[in-house]
Design a protein around this motif. Structure first.
Motif, PDB file in Angstrom:
ATOM      1  N   UNK A  94      33.177  27.345  30.706  1.00 14.24           N
ATOM      2  CA  UNK A  94      32.917  28.779  30.576  1.00 14.24           C
ATOM      3  C   UNK A  94      32.878  29.474  31.936  1.00 14.24           C
ATOM      4  N   UNK A  95      32.095  28.915  32.858  1.00  9.49           N
ATOM      5  CA  UNK A  95      31.988  29.569  34.166  1.00  9.49           C
ATOM      6  C   UNK A  95      33.272  29.427  34.993  1.00  9.49           C
ATOM      7  N   UNK A  96      34.015  28.349  34.772  1.00 11.29           N
ATOM      8  CA  UNK A  96      35.292  28.219  35.462  1.00 11.29           C
ATOM      9  C   UNK A  96      36.281  29.301  35.041  1.00 11.29           C
ATOM     10  N   UNK A  97      36.319  29.565  33.721  1.00 12.20           N
ATOM     11  CA  UNK A  97      37.216  30.604  33.243  1.00 12.20           C
ATOM     12  C   UNK A  97      36.765  31.988  33.705  1.00 12.20           C
ATOM     13  N   UNK A  98      35.444  32.236  33.715  1.00 10.40           N
ATOM     14  CA  UNK A  98      34.934  33.522  34.199  1.00 10.40           C
ATOM     15  C   UNK A  98      35.261  33.709  35.679  1.00 10.40           C
ATOM     16  N   UNK A  99      35.055  32.626  36.451  1.00  9.38           N
ATOM     17  CA  UNK A  99      35.331  32.704  37.893  1.00  9.38           C
ATOM     18  C   UNK A  99      36.806  32.972  38.163  1.00  9.38           C
ATOM     19  N   UNK A 100      37.680  32.295  37.411  1.00 12.86           N
ATOM     20  CA  UNK A 100      39.115  32.463  37.618  1.00 12.86           C
ATOM     21  C   UNK A 100      39.549  33.899  37.311  1.00 12.86           C
ATOM     22  N   UNK A 101      39.112  34.416  36.170  1.00 12.80           N
ATOM     23  CA  UNK A 101      39.515  35.764  35.790  1.00 12.80           C
ATOM     24  C   UNK A 101      38.930  36.815  36.734  1.00 12.80           C
ATOM     25  N   UNK A 102      37.673  36.595  37.173  1.00 13.47           N
ATOM     26  CA  UNK A 102      37.049  37.558  38.096  1.00 13.47           C
ATOM     27  C   UNK A 102      37.778  37.595  39.436  1.00 13.47           C
ATOM     28  N   UNK A 103      38.080  36.430  39.985  1.00 16.59           N
ATOM     29  CA  UNK A 103      38.776  36.368  41.267  1.00 16.59           C
ATOM     30  C   UNK A 103      40.189  36.949  41.164  1.00 16.59           C
ATOM     31  N   UNK A 104      40.842  36.657  40.032  1.00 13.50           N
ATOM     32  CA  UNK A 104      42.186  37.187  39.826  1.00 13.50           C
ATOM     33  C   UNK A 104      42.155  38.721  39.774  1.00 13.50           C
ATOM     34  N   UNK A 105      41.177  39.274  39.065  1.00 10.78           N
ATOM     35  CA  UNK A 105      41.072  40.722  38.943  1.00 10.78           C
ATOM     36  C   UNK A 105      40.738  41.366  40.290  1.00 10.78           C
ATOM     37  N   UNK A 106      39.821  40.736  41.047  1.00  4.41           N
ATOM     38  CA  UNK A 106      39.431  41.298  42.352  1.00  4.41           C
ATOM     39  C   UNK A 106      40.619  41.305  43.315  1.00  4.41           C
ATOM     40  N   UNK A 107      41.376  40.211  43.321  1.00  5.58           N
ATOM     41  CA  UNK A 107      42.524  40.137  44.234  1.00  5.58           C
ATOM     42  C   UNK A 107      43.626  41.127  43.817  1.00  5.58           C
TER      43      UNK A 107
END
Length: 482
Positions: A94-107
């Motif tokens: 769960x947190x891996x998917x949240x982290x991936x999507x958050x970082x992708x959106x920020x970049x």
């Protein structure tokens, strides 16, 4: 502008008007600054909030909120985990998917911010880039036009205009179908009212203005930009470079050419224009100290120094033409006569721009621009030119034309002027000394008063604190207030 015309402004008492102009300009500048800062601040805030720093907030609002609801697969796996190992594995997913999507959106948001910043830089570069490309295109167009143009012909001994129309850059007709020719040795006087196009003729001669097709200009150097070395130009307000006295004479040559002038040669050139007393100045004469001659010399002295510059260049290059644009407006009639006599002796052909008919006695032909709105002009011979053609005796024709000092044309000379028969230099030095006498007397009186105030013990010492407050009171008479 104020520094250049300060004396005229003071004479007109125009301080209030100038202050109003400055205050109005300053108010316009402040209004522009306020608008610029406001718009730039709003733009910077929007771009920073949305693309640089707002990405984290949007990521939390749009992505993290998605996983609060139990309808995502990773959230379902966490809710249905039964053993500790399954819960750890589900939490990690769960947190891996949240982290991936958050970082992708920020970049992605940061990348868009970078694109906007680059676009802003490109907009800032648009103005200079446009001006540079226009400059290069204009220069290239001029080069191509010069290569194919047959307007200019090269003849080192002749200046001629054949069927030349002279227009201003805005398309206003000044002279139409101009035709004349002068050979080396035939001096020409160019006359006409203000704005008639006298100086425009030499702009065309120097290839600074475009000449319509069909006209032909013959001159030394042909179609090169500017004037050839055998065509020297003397303006009404001479230009003096920052440097030594020798560099004033050799301009625009380099410093090496100036260093080749010996003191004897320098004295000979200056004596020809009655400026020998400048050798008494040690600074800028006997050393390499740079002097601002624009402020040191008067207008008459600068014009005479420009004459000496002409004589030096004439000695280095073959005698040719000299364009004299009201270059004797600040000198005496005797010095004016001396200039034309020296040019005649050195084989320099003068092309003079002037309003004064008295100068006809130094020229052979007269070209007058009538300024009638139709491009009219007239051409005639002077008395000297006519006698030279008839007799073939150049010196005799000059004497027969009664070339005098021009005293009658300027109202005559005073008796004090004729008392000094050794040239203008001694007379100017004497008059300068007489004008300076009152200042010398005032300085002596001030020294005597200072000595009387000081007494035997000398002047009283003023404390530093009092000096500070005196200066403060001088610049802020109303106190430290805004």
């Amino acid at each position: 502008r104020l520094l250049t015309h300060s004396e005229a402004i003071c004479a007109y008492q125009g301080n209030e008007q100038e202050r109003a102009i400055i205050e109005r300009t300053w108010a316009d500048f402040l209004e522009y600054c306020v608008k610029f800062v406001r718009d730039a601040s709003l733009f910077q805030f929007a771009t920073s909030a949305l693309f640089e720093y707002g990405g984290h907030s949007f990521a939390e609002a749009l992505i993290v909120g998605k996983y609060i609801m139990p309808n995502t697969p990773v959230k379902q796996a966490l809710l249905h985990a039964k053993t500790p190992a399954e819960r750890v594995r589900a939490n990690a997913a769960l947190f891996g998917e949240i982290r991936f999507l958050t970082e992708y959106f920020i970049r992605a948001m940061a990348a868009q911010g970078t694109i906007i910043a680059v676009l802003r830089q490109l907009q800032n570069m648009r103005g200079p880039a446009k001006r540079l490309t226009e400059l290069y295109d204009t220069l290239e167009r001029f080069d191509n036009a010069r290569k194919v143009s047959t307007t200019f012909q090269n003849d080192p001994k002749r200046v001629a205009f054949e069927n030349v129309d002279i227009y201003t850059p805005t398309g206003h007709l000044l002279v139409k179908d101009l035709n004349f020719a002068i050979e080396v040795g035939t001096s020409m006087l160019l006359t006409g009212c203000n704005g008639s196009g006298k100086s425009s003729l030499f702009r065309c001669l120097g290839s600074l203005w475009e000449v319509p097709e069909g006209g032909t200009i013959t001159k030394p150097g042909g179609g090169i930009t500017g004037l050839n070395k055998s065509v020297f130009y003397l303006p009404q307000k001479p230009y003096n470079v920052l440097g030594t006295l020798r560099e004033q004479l050799t301009y625009p040559e380099n410093k090496e050419a100036a260093n080749e002038i010996t003191r004897e040669q320098l004295k000979e050139l200056l004596d020809q224009v009655d400026l020998g007393y400048l050798l008494d100045r040690k600074v800028g004469v006997d050393d390499d100290t740079e002097v601002n001659w624009e402020t040191v010399l008067s207008l008459g002295e600068k014009q005479r120094l420009a004459m000496a510059r002409l004589f030096w260049h004439a000695s280095k290059n073959s005698a040719g033409f000299a364009i004299l644009d009201e270059c004797t407006s600040g000198v005496s009639a005797s010095m004016e006569r001396k200039l034309y006599e020296t040019c005649e002796a050195k084989g320099i052909t003068c092309i003079t721009i002037s309003h004064r008919p008295v100068l006809e006695q130094y020229h052979d032909v007269v070209l007058n621009i009538t300024a009638d709105g139709k491009g009219g002009w007239t051409w005639r011979e002077t008395e000297r030119g006519r006698l030279r053609k008839e007799t073939g005796d150049r010196e005799g024709a000059t004497k027969a034309a009664k070339v005098d000092s021009g005293a009658a044309a300027v109202g005559g000379y005073s008796a004090a002027y004729f008392e000094d028969n050794k040239g203008d230099a001694l007379l100017e030095r004497r008059r300068l000394k007489e004008r300076s006498r009152k200042y010398e007397v005032a300085a002596e009186e001030l020294r005597a008063k200072t000595k009387a105030m000081a007494g035997e013990k000398g002047l009283p010492k003023v404390p530093t604190v009092k000096r500070f407050f005196d200066i403060l009171d001088k610049f802020m008479p109303k106190g430290a207030t805004f």
